[in-house]
Design a protein around this motif. Sequence first.
Motif, PDB file in Angstrom:
ATOM      1  N   ASP A 122       0.826  -1.217   0.000  1.00 32.64           N
ATOM      2  CA  ASP A 122       0.000   0.000   0.000  1.00 32.64           C
ATOM      3  C   ASP A 122       0.858   1.263   0.000  1.00 32.64           C
ATOM      4  N   VAL A 123       2.135   1.105  -0.284  1.00 35.40           N
ATOM      5  CA  VAL A 123       3.035   2.258  -0.224  1.00 35.40           C
ATOM      6  C   VAL A 123       3.162   2.912  -1.602  1.00 35.40           C
ATOM      7  N   ARG A 143      10.259  -0.294  -7.787  1.00 36.71           N
ATOM      8  CA  ARG A 143       9.770  -1.528  -7.173  1.00 36.71           C
ATOM      9  C   ARG A 143       8.868  -1.166  -6.002  1.00 36.71           C
ATOM     10  N   ILE A 144       7.703  -1.795  -5.953  1.00 32.91           N
ATOM     11  CA  ILE A 144       6.850  -1.673  -4.773  1.00 32.91           C
ATOM     12  C   ILE A 144       6.556  -3.093  -4.319  1.00 32.91           C
ATOM     13  N   ALA A 145       6.855  -3.367  -3.034  1.00 31.40           N
ATOM     14  CA  ALA A 145       6.770  -4.733  -2.492  1.00 31.40           C
ATOM     15  C   ALA A 145       7.545  -5.658  -3.418  1.00 31.40           C
ATOM     16  N   ASP A 146       6.888  -6.637  -4.072  1.00 36.41           N
ATOM     17  CA  ASP A 146       7.670  -7.501  -4.961  1.00 36.41           C
ATOM     18  C   ASP A 146       7.338  -7.274  -6.440  1.00 36.41           C
ATOM     19  N   VAL A 147       6.705  -6.151  -6.732  1.00 36.45           N
ATOM     20  CA  VAL A 147       6.411  -5.826  -8.130  1.00 36.45           C
ATOM     21  C   VAL A 147       7.529  -4.945  -8.684  1.00 36.45           C
ATOM     22  N   ILE A 148       8.133  -5.396  -9.754  1.00 34.46           N
ATOM     23  CA  ILE A 148       9.228  -4.643 -10.378  1.00 34.46           C
ATOM     24  C   ILE A 148       8.747  -4.074 -11.698  1.00 34.46           C
ATOM     25  N   SER A 149       9.056  -2.813 -11.933  1.00 36.69           N
ATOM     26  CA  SER A 149       8.585  -2.197 -13.165  1.00 36.69           C
ATOM     27  C   SER A 149       9.646  -1.296 -13.775  1.00 36.69           C
ATOM     28  N   ARG A 150       9.822  -1.439 -15.072  1.00 35.54           N
ATOM     29  CA  ARG A 150      10.676  -0.508 -15.806  1.00 35.54           C
ATOM     30  C   ARG A 150       9.771   0.551 -16.362  1.00 35.54           C
ATOM     31  N   PRO A 151      10.172   1.803 -16.265  1.00 29.08           N
ATOM     32  CA  PRO A 151       9.260   2.831 -16.755  1.00 29.08           C
ATOM     33  C   PRO A 151       9.058   2.716 -18.260  1.00 29.08           C
ATOM     34  N   PRO A 152       7.832   2.573 -18.698  1.00 23.97           N
ATOM     35  CA  PRO A 152       7.558   2.570 -20.141  1.00 23.97           C
ATOM     36  C   PRO A 152       7.811   3.959 -20.704  1.00 23.97           C
ATOM     37  N   GLU A 153       7.943   4.017 -21.976  1.00 27.18           N
ATOM     38  CA  GLU A 153       8.306   5.280 -22.608  1.00 27.18           C
ATOM     39  C   GLU A 153       7.299   6.388 -22.318  1.00 27.18           C
ATOM     40  N   GLU A 154       6.038   6.009 -22.143  1.00 30.48           N
ATOM     41  CA  GLU A 154       5.036   7.077 -21.985  1.00 30.48           C
ATOM     42  C   GLU A 154       5.179   7.850 -20.664  1.00 30.48           C
ATOM     43  N   TRP A 155       5.958   7.304 -19.743  1.00 23.41           N
ATOM     44  CA  TRP A 155       6.183   8.087 -18.524  1.00 23.41           C
ATOM     45  C   TRP A 155       7.050   9.288 -18.799  1.00 23.41           C
ATOM     46  N   MET A 156       7.888   9.132 -19.794  1.00 21.46           N
ATOM     47  CA  MET A 156       8.875  10.170 -20.067  1.00 21.46           C
ATOM     48  C   MET A 156       8.243  11.297 -20.860  1.00 21.46           C
ATOM     49  N   LEU A 195       0.591   0.727  -6.473  1.00 16.25           N
ATOM     50  CA  LEU A 195       0.131  -0.552  -6.996  1.00 16.25           C
ATOM     51  C   LEU A 195      -1.391  -0.544  -7.088  1.00 16.25           C
ATOM     52  N   ASN A 196      -1.890  -0.910  -8.263  1.00 18.10           N
ATOM     53  CA  ASN A 196      -3.324  -1.033  -8.455  1.00 18.10           C
ATOM     54  C   ASN A 196      -3.586  -2.460  -8.930  1.00 18.10           C
ATOM     55  N   GLU A 197      -4.180  -3.247  -8.075  1.00 18.44           N
ATOM     56  CA  GLU A 197      -4.429  -4.668  -8.361  1.00 18.44           C
ATOM     57  C   GLU A 197      -3.160  -5.368  -8.831  1.00 18.44           C
ATOM     58  N   GLY A 198      -2.081  -5.096  -8.093  1.00 14.51           N
ATOM     59  CA  GLY A 198      -0.824  -5.788  -8.371  1.00 14.51           C
ATOM     60  C   GLY A 198      -0.045  -5.254  -9.548  1.00 14.51           C
ATOM     61  N   ARG A 199      -0.521  -4.139 -10.140  1.00  9.11           N
ATOM     62  CA  ARG A 199       0.221  -3.560 -11.271  1.00  9.11           C
ATOM     63  C   ARG A 199       0.661  -2.153 -10.937  1.00  9.11           C
ATOM     64  N   MET A 200       1.851  -1.842 -11.384  1.00 10.25           N
ATOM     65  CA  MET A 200       2.396  -0.512 -11.110  1.00 10.25           C
ATOM     66  C   MET A 200       1.720   0.528 -11.978  1.00 10.25           C
ATOM     67  N   GLN A 201       1.325   1.633 -11.347  1.00 10.30           N
ATOM     68  CA  GLN A 201       0.745   2.738 -12.114  1.00 10.30           C
ATOM     69  C   GLN A 201       1.348   4.054 -11.666  1.00 10.30           C
ATOM     70  N   ILE A 202       1.282   5.016 -12.580  1.00 12.38           N
ATOM     71  CA  ILE A 202       1.823   6.343 -12.297  1.00 12.38           C
ATOM     72  C   ILE A 202       0.695   7.355 -12.425  1.00 12.38           C
ATOM     73  N   ASP A 203       0.693   8.304 -11.503  1.00 12.15           N
ATOM     74  CA  ASP A 203      -0.326   9.340 -11.600  1.00 12.15           C
ATOM     75  C   ASP A 203       0.233  10.656 -11.078  1.00 12.15           C
ATOM     76  N   LYS A 204      -0.476  11.733 -11.378  1.00 12.21           N
ATOM     77  CA  LYS A 204      -0.067  13.033 -10.847  1.00 12.21           C
ATOM     78  C   LYS A 204      -0.289  13.056  -9.349  1.00 12.21           C
ATOM     79  N   ILE A 205       0.567  13.801  -8.657  1.00 16.59           N
ATOM     80  CA  ILE A 205       0.505  13.800  -7.200  1.00 16.59           C
ATOM     81  C   ILE A 205      -0.834  14.342  -6.700  1.00 16.59           C
ATOM     82  N   THR A 206      -1.471  15.193  -7.498  1.00 20.77           N
ATOM     83  CA  THR A 206      -2.756  15.750  -7.072  1.00 20.77           C
ATOM     84  C   THR A 206      -3.838  14.672  -6.976  1.00 20.77           C
ATOM     85  N   HIS A 207      -3.601  13.515  -7.615  1.00 21.54           N
ATOM     86  CA  HIS A 207      -4.590  12.439  -7.551  1.00 21.54           C
ATOM     87  C   HIS A 207      -4.336  11.449  -6.431  1.00 21.54           C
ATOM     88  N   LEU A 208      -3.304  11.747  -5.613  1.00 19.39           N
ATOM     89  CA  LEU A 208      -2.973  10.830  -4.520  1.00 19.39           C
ATOM     90  C   LEU A 208      -4.142  10.686  -3.546  1.00 19.39           C
TER      91      LEU A 208
END
Lengths: 221, 263
Positions: A157-158, A171-184, A195-208
Amino acid sequence: MTERQHIMIKGVKEGLVFLLNDQCEFATLLDELQYKLEKTHQQLLTGPLVHVHVKLGARQLSDDDKERIKTVIRSQGNLMVQSIESDAKAEGEQQENAQQLHALTTIVRSGQTVEHDGDLLLIGDVNPGGTLLCTGDIYVLGALRGVAHAGTGGRSDVIIAASLMRPTQLRIADVISRPPEEWMTGDAAMEFAFLNEGRMQIDKITHLFRIRHNPIMFKGV
Amino acid sequence: MGEAIVVTSGKGGVGKTTTSANVGTALALLGKKVCMVDTDIGLRNLDVVMGLENRIIYDLVDVAEGRCRLSQALVKDKRFDELYMLPAAQTKDKDSVTPEQVRDIVLELKKDHDYVIIDCPAGIEQGFRNAIAGADRAIVVTTPENAAVRDADRVIGLLEQTKIPAKLVINRIRQNMMKTGEMLDIDEICQVLAIDLVGIVPDDEKVISAANSGEPTVMNPASRAAIAYRNIARRILGDMVPLMLLDEKAGAFKRFRKFLGIG
């Protein structure tokens, strides 16, 4: 044998209480325990079955070490270990420490690793080749270009937040992720990974607040 | 009491020895008494770049082990009276001296030189530890490549641990590649490494021919790299020198013609 006494034995209604010093080495403690039981306190060993409560003070022990204490005491035949306890208060304090946000001002360069138990606020950059390891959340007030691992203890939940999110790996817990190009995106907005249902996701901090909502109770005047 | 500056990079082949030779010579050119120390034991190059190979009698290891006095091992430059070099041994390896021995030698050299320039070997092992032992500050050389920047970052981290202040030289810059984004640009490198820049050196073929002829580039004022090295030396002395404009290659006259519309 050492002159200092690390073990006190008290008789109570239920049986015996072993008070073990929490400052000395664990090995010293075991030696002294064995010595006392075998040499100086043999009178305890004769007679009926006695229940023993072991109190460790502020010392925190692993199950293995507790088992070793039990083995030493049990080996005398008539002593039976009922409980092994550490000070609950000390434990609580430690957890409280771990929960506090720890701020650190530095630049984590290639080949350097920062480890922390709890949440970490890094004021500075993490360069490629640098690593952050944290049991709780990671907030980077700067550029995250290296590796960040949040929830090393298994918490999922971190989050990992950074002013500039350009990691080599997240890495969050045991999920490892390489940033896909769209993050850049080159977007200057502060972002966070979760982590959202075991998958790494990125969002703007305002959506935290969507995943962690702490409503403001204070109403003002 | 002089000052000892170690020239280091982590990665090999980015131009440590070239930078040492040219900055050392440029400081001598500015009237300072300089001694260059080659700590790349087993793979010595500084003497070749300086064209002093055939004058070597004793070396660093001889001094460290007491086979000769320090003054006997110093090789005087053929161009300047106040420029010396302490060569590395070629037949030994990095483990044949200790950081303490190097520190003592550098301390001794600082007594009668204004600047002691220490040429560090590549890597972060024994040779690196030897080289930084006596240094007061460091020049970290990098090139605009990811691998070189990564290694420079590692080295800066190690220097920070030993409390040696470091400044950055970006070597072998190709302006046209930076413009097209094929090469890391200067701002990007400075942002990642987060240390002060002491100079940028354009990629220049004259550096190679100069090194092969045993004549430091800095002696040839027609070379752009030479100007860059002279600027670095002046900045070391504390002068404020603006960074070289890299796209000035067109030249003032040509730009003037362009302005008039006939270029």
